[in-house]
Design a protein around this motif. Structure first.
Motif, short mmCIF file in Angstrom:
data_model
loop_
_atom_site.label_atom_id
_atom_site.label_comp_id
_atom_site.label_asym_id
_atom_site.label_seq_id
_atom_site.Cartn_x
_atom_site.Cartn_y
_atom_site.Cartn_z
N LEU A 83 -37.20 69.84 89.83
CA LEU A 83 -38.64 70.09 89.73
C LEU A 83 -39.36 69.09 88.84
O LEU A 83 -40.43 69.37 88.31
N LEU A 84 -38.77 67.91 88.65
CA LEU A 84 -39.39 66.89 87.81
C LEU A 84 -39.95 65.71 88.61
O LEU A 84 -40.37 64.72 88.03
N GLY A 85 -39.92 65.82 89.94
CA GLY A 85 -40.48 64.76 90.76
C GLY A 85 -39.51 63.66 91.13
O GLY A 85 -39.90 62.64 91.70
N ALA A 86 -38.23 63.83 90.79
CA ALA A 86 -37.21 62.84 91.18
C ALA A 86 -36.00 63.57 91.77
O ALA A 86 -34.86 63.18 91.57
N GLY A 87 -36.27 64.64 92.51
CA GLY A 87 -35.21 65.49 93.02
C GLY A 87 -34.29 64.81 94.01
O GLY A 87 -33.08 65.03 94.00
N GLU A 88 -34.84 63.96 94.89
CA GLU A 88 -34.01 63.31 95.90
C GLU A 88 -33.00 62.36 95.24
O GLU A 88 -31.82 62.37 95.59
N ARG A 89 -33.44 61.57 94.29
CA ARG A 89 -32.52 60.66 93.60
C ARG A 89 -31.51 61.45 92.77
O ARG A 89 -30.34 61.10 92.69
N THR A 90 -31.98 62.53 92.15
CA THR A 90 -31.08 63.39 91.38
C THR A 90 -29.99 63.96 92.29
O THR A 90 -28.80 63.97 91.93
N TYR A 91 -30.38 64.41 93.47
CA TYR A 91 -29.44 64.98 94.44
C TYR A 91 -28.36 63.96 94.81
O TYR A 91 -27.17 64.29 94.86
N GLN A 92 -28.76 62.72 95.05
CA GLN A 92 -27.79 61.69 95.43
C GLN A 92 -26.81 61.44 94.28
O GLN A 92 -25.59 61.32 94.50
N LEU A 93 -27.32 61.36 93.04
CA LEU A 93 -26.44 61.12 91.89
C LEU A 93 -25.52 62.31 91.65
O LEU A 93 -24.35 62.13 91.28
N LEU A 94 -26.02 63.52 91.85
CA LEU A 94 -25.19 64.71 91.66
C LEU A 94 -24.03 64.71 92.65
O LEU A 94 -22.89 65.05 92.30
N ARG A 95 -24.30 64.32 93.90
CA ARG A 95 -23.23 64.31 94.90
C ARG A 95 -22.23 63.19 94.61
O ARG A 95 -21.02 63.37 94.76
N GLN A 96 -22.74 62.04 94.19
CA GLN A 96 -21.85 60.93 93.88
C GLN A 96 -20.95 61.26 92.69
O GLN A 96 -19.78 60.83 92.65
N SER A 97 -21.45 62.00 91.74
CA SER A 97 -20.71 62.29 90.51
C SER A 97 -19.72 63.44 90.67
O SER A 97 -18.81 63.60 89.84
N GLY A 98 -19.89 64.27 91.71
CA GLY A 98 -19.04 65.44 91.87
C GLY A 98 -19.61 66.69 91.25
O GLY A 98 -19.05 67.78 91.39
N ILE A 99 -20.74 66.57 90.53
CA ILE A 99 -21.34 67.74 89.88
C ILE A 99 -21.89 68.72 90.93
O ILE A 99 -21.78 69.93 90.77
N PHE A 100 -22.46 68.19 92.01
CA PHE A 100 -23.06 69.07 93.02
C PHE A 100 -22.00 69.95 93.66
O PHE A 100 -22.21 71.14 93.87
N SER A 101 -20.84 69.38 93.96
CA SER A 101 -19.78 70.17 94.59
C SER A 101 -19.25 71.24 93.64
O SER A 101 -18.79 72.29 94.08
N ALA A 102 -19.32 70.96 92.32
CA ALA A 102 -18.89 71.96 91.35
C ALA A 102 -19.89 73.11 91.27
O ALA A 102 -19.50 74.28 91.15
N LEU A 103 -21.17 72.80 91.36
CA LEU A 103 -22.21 73.82 91.26
C LEU A 103 -22.33 74.64 92.53
O LEU A 103 -22.51 75.86 92.48
N PHE A 104 -22.26 73.98 93.69
CA PHE A 104 -22.46 74.64 94.99
C PHE A 104 -21.29 74.31 95.93
O PHE A 104 -21.47 73.58 96.90
N PRO A 105 -20.09 74.82 95.63
CA PRO A 105 -18.91 74.37 96.40
C PRO A 105 -18.98 74.68 97.89
O PRO A 105 -18.65 73.82 98.71
N HIS A 106 -19.41 75.90 98.28
CA HIS A 106 -19.46 76.26 99.70
C HIS A 106 -20.51 75.43 100.44
O HIS A 106 -20.27 74.94 101.55
N PHE A 107 -21.67 75.30 99.81
CA PHE A 107 -22.74 74.53 100.43
C PHE A 107 -22.34 73.06 100.55
O PHE A 107 -22.61 72.41 101.57
N ASN A 108 -21.67 72.54 99.53
CA ASN A 108 -21.24 71.15 99.58
C ASN A 108 -20.21 70.92 100.68
O ASN A 108 -20.25 69.90 101.37
N ASP A 109 -19.30 71.90 100.87
CA ASP A 109 -18.33 71.78 101.97
C ASP A 109 -19.05 71.72 103.31
O ASP A 109 -18.66 70.97 104.21
#
Length: 451
Positions: free
Chosen positions: A249-275
């Motif tokens: 919600l800071l206006g850079a969500g798309e870039r944040t999303y890409q970095l989260l997926r690249q880092s592995g943090i997104f899969s840790a937070l939302f494992p089923h959705f990431n799968d």
């Protein structure tokens, strides 16, 4: 630890002016100074001012203890167990004041006197530890007070450790933060492995700062994030929900999303959705999330307020729709199928990210309202338009229409209806056929004989 020799930047050599600070922050800094205490503006406020950005908040650090701060300010409320903080409540903002913390974590007293914990609404009984760590090194409580230099090296990243000294208007840099700021680098202070073990949420913050500021994460820091990203879930689910809100919600969500997926943090937070994201649909990768966040970023950058239920309804839309479709095939009607899909999703994420129940309900309402929005005009559109959550449902339709190019006529009708509730035009431009009310036939009264 050996005393650090700071880099001092005089007022003539930096761009921070008191006029750029919140008037309330200036008042707090001067009252602390006038009472004989050291007082610095620190953290993101200093960083943003140096970058020419408008700070979202102003944090202050001082050698006054929390109880001394409370005696000095009538509008003070002490909060927190993990980190003891003073919140100074003004009419339009809260100024956070912390006491300098120590970096000497080995030789410390074990206990402190009992104190009122206003964040929990009760007094801590007995005596509580000043420093508390989990078995693997995560800091659970840290209220050991120290010097300005020790406080600086206890912070997370070098660009967040710069201090503005109200006594002479100078900048103080103990850890090379100014150099990293000028080069656009996010770097941990000290050993990145230790810092991320102490607080796993720092990995999320590294990604957020890099995305928000357009910086890059320093290589050693990034490699440590790749290694330790699964441990981010050691933080509590409610805290991770708050961090997720900041991420998107800071206006850079798309870039944040890409970095989260690249880092592995997104899969840790939302494992089923990431799968699910990893699996292609009909031979095509799932691109909806990136497109939705890009549209939301544009809205936020244009000053629009995006509410959390709308954010998450858009982010997880296709995933939830696919779940709902499977429930429909199993025999559930449309609305109950969406309800079941949202409930199942909340169950999936609950161990890692705890969504408040009110947010889950609004996500469900936004999605179930889409079917009703497409029924033009439907029964009692004026009543539907006054329902709680209608604005978010229409915003969802607006974003979805922009992404897919569909439902533009439906969207135009509802937007016109909001301006002219008595609108009698269909989406195709044809006038509505108004239904004629059938007149009720009056019953004939039977006459009784002899009257």
């Amino acid at each position: 630890m050996e005393p650090l020799k700071p880099l001092i930047i005089s007022r003539a050599d930096h761009n921070i002016s008191r006029r750029s600070l919140s008037p309330n922050a200036v008042k707090v800094l001067y009252r602390l100074k006038d009472n004989g205490f050291t007082a610095y503006l620190v953290g993101g406020g200093v960083r943003d001012l140096l970058l020419g950005r408008e700070p979202k908040d102003f944090d202050i650090v001082t050698d006054a203890t929390p109880l001394q701060i409370k005696k000095m300010f009538r509008n003070c409320r002490l909060i927190g167990r993990r980190f003891r903080l003073a919140h100074l409540h003004f009419q339009d903002e809260i100024i956070e004041v912390a006491t300098f913390r120590s970096a000497r974590l080995d030789d410390v007293p074990a206990e402190e006197p009992a104190a009122m914990d206003e964040s929990e609404g009760h007094t801590l009984t007995g005596r509580s530890p000043l420093l508390l760590k989990s078995e693997d090194g995560m800091v659970l409580r840290d209220n050991i007070f120290g010097t300005p230099a020790e406080d600086a090296v206890r912070r997370d990243f070098t660009v967040n450790a710069l201090a503005y000294n109200i006594s002479d208007f100078s900048l103080i840099d103990y850890v090379g933060g100014l150099d990293d700021l000028q080069r656009g680098v996010i770097r941990t202070i000290g050993d990145s492995g230790i810092r991320f073990v102490e607080d796993p949420v720092r990995m999320i913050r590294a990604v957020r700062f890099a995305a928000m500021l357009g910086f890059r994460v320093e290589e050693t820091t990034w490699q440590t994030i790749l290694e330790l990203s699964p441990t981010v879930t050691k933080a509590s689910p409610p805290r991770l929900y708050e961090e997720v809100l900041k991420l998107f919600l800071l206006g850079a969500g798309e870039r944040t999303y890409q970095l989260l997926r690249q880092s592995g943090i997104f899969s840790a937070l939302f494992p089923h959705f990431n799968d699910w994201l990893e699996r292609e649909s009909d031979g095509f990768p799932h691109t909806w999330v990136g497109k939705a966040l890009d549209h939301l970023d544009n809205a936020i950058q244009n000053g629009e307020k995006v509410q959390p239920p709308l954010l998450f309804a858009l982010m997880f839309s296709q995933y939830l729709q696919e779940k709902a479709e499977s429930f429909r095939k199993a025999g559930l009607p449309a609305h109950p199928a969406v309800n079941a899909a949202v409930a199942e999703f909340m169950g999936e994420v609950a161990p890692t990210v705890q969504f408040p129940n009110r947010v889950a309900i609004l996500i469900r309402d936004i999605l179930t309202s889409q079917h009703r929005l497409r029924k033009i005009p439907g029964r009692h559109p004026e009543t539907f338009a006054t329902r709680h959550g209608f604005a978010e449902a229409l915003s969802y339709l607006r974003f979805a229409s922009a992404i897919t190019g569909e439902d533009k006529k439906v969207l135009a009708w509802w937007e016109k209806f909001q301006l002219e509730p008595q609108s009698d035009i269909r989406p195709d431009g044809e006038p509505l056929q108004k239904r004629r009310r059938r007149r009720k036939r009056r019953k004939k009264t039977s006459e009784k004989p002899g009257i």
